[in-house]
Design a protein around this motif. Sequence first.
Motif, PDB file in Angstrom:
ATOM      1  N   THR A  57      53.789  -8.440  -0.315  1.00 15.47           N
ATOM      2  CA  THR A  57      54.460  -8.875   0.897  1.00 15.47           C
ATOM      3  C   THR A  57      55.837  -9.391   0.535  1.00 15.47           C
ATOM      4  N   ALA A 115      46.012 -14.273   2.112  1.00 16.08           N
ATOM      5  CA  ALA A 115      47.032 -14.328   1.071  1.00 16.08           C
ATOM      6  C   ALA A 115      46.428 -14.435  -0.326  1.00 16.08           C
ATOM      7  N   GLU A 173      39.274 -11.452   3.677  1.00 15.13           N
ATOM      8  CA  GLU A 173      39.461 -10.598   4.845  1.00 15.13           C
ATOM      9  C   GLU A 173      40.882 -10.069   4.866  1.00 15.13           C
ATOM     10  N   PRO A 174      41.099  -8.951   5.570  1.00 14.34           N
ATOM     11  CA  PRO A 174      42.459  -8.410   5.671  1.00 14.34           C
ATOM     12  C   PRO A 174      43.456  -9.475   6.132  1.00 14.34           C
ATOM     13  N   ASP A 175      44.632  -9.410   5.533  1.00 10.16           N
ATOM     14  CA  ASP A 175      45.769 -10.303   5.798  1.00 10.16           C
ATOM     15  C   ASP A 175      45.666 -11.669   5.134  1.00 10.16           C
ATOM     16  N   CYS A 189      45.036  -5.178  -2.420  1.00  7.12           N
ATOM     17  CA  CYS A 189      46.088  -6.002  -1.831  1.00  7.12           C
ATOM     18  C   CYS A 189      47.423  -5.268  -1.903  1.00  7.12           C
ATOM     19  N   VAL A 195      44.300  -6.040   1.937  1.00 10.78           N
ATOM     20  CA  VAL A 195      44.251  -4.859   2.790  1.00 10.78           C
ATOM     21  C   VAL A 195      42.803  -4.499   3.107  1.00 10.78           C
ATOM     22  N   SER A 206      48.979  -9.515   0.267  1.00  5.45           N
ATOM     23  CA  SER A 206      48.122  -9.659   1.429  1.00  5.45           C
ATOM     24  C   SER A 206      46.929  -8.720   1.245  1.00  5.45           C
TER      25      SER A 206
END
Length: 196
Positions: free
Chosen positions: A194, A138, A134-136, A191, A154, A152
Amino acid sequence: MKRKIGITLVALGLALIIFAVGLLIYNNYENKRAEAYAADVINKMVDVIKQNKNSSTEKDPFDEEMKVVEIDGYGYIGYISIPGFNLNLPVMSEWDYSRLKISPCRYYGSTKTDNLVICAHNFNSHFGYIGKLEPDMAVSFTDMEGEITEYSVVSVEILQPTDTDKVKDTGDDLIVYTCTYGGRTRIAVRCEKTEK
């Protein structure tokens, strides 16, 4: 005549069931074999990375090539980690179908040029669950020099097998992708890098 057709259909049905069970057993065997191989290579890789980090050779900041280290006859560029699935998988430097049976592979790009694409089979021990990212969430990649690049998630999208242009030179820092079960479509996880 009807009886012969009935017997033939029953025999055909039994043959298809036996084939399906055999295929399931074979796929499970391949998954377990790939899982054991990945664990063994990761252990060897960690030792090599420690040696590379402790070596006194200076890195060229303008070198866009990732270091490739041979382990068990294959070249590796590092390993991908997906903490949400407790996955640490070695990544081979180049791909072909025989390599994909044992390890994820670099399909394209580099962490140094922010366009790395990693493909793998949809074995449960490889990328079988990436569609659930899922988004966010790692993802990280550790190269053979010990450099860790954090990402992360996207987006997660479904692609057609012919959509190779949608994973190359897209502007995404990292894409991981695999086939869906049955192989009719692909799952691509995009992704972005970050800050450490």
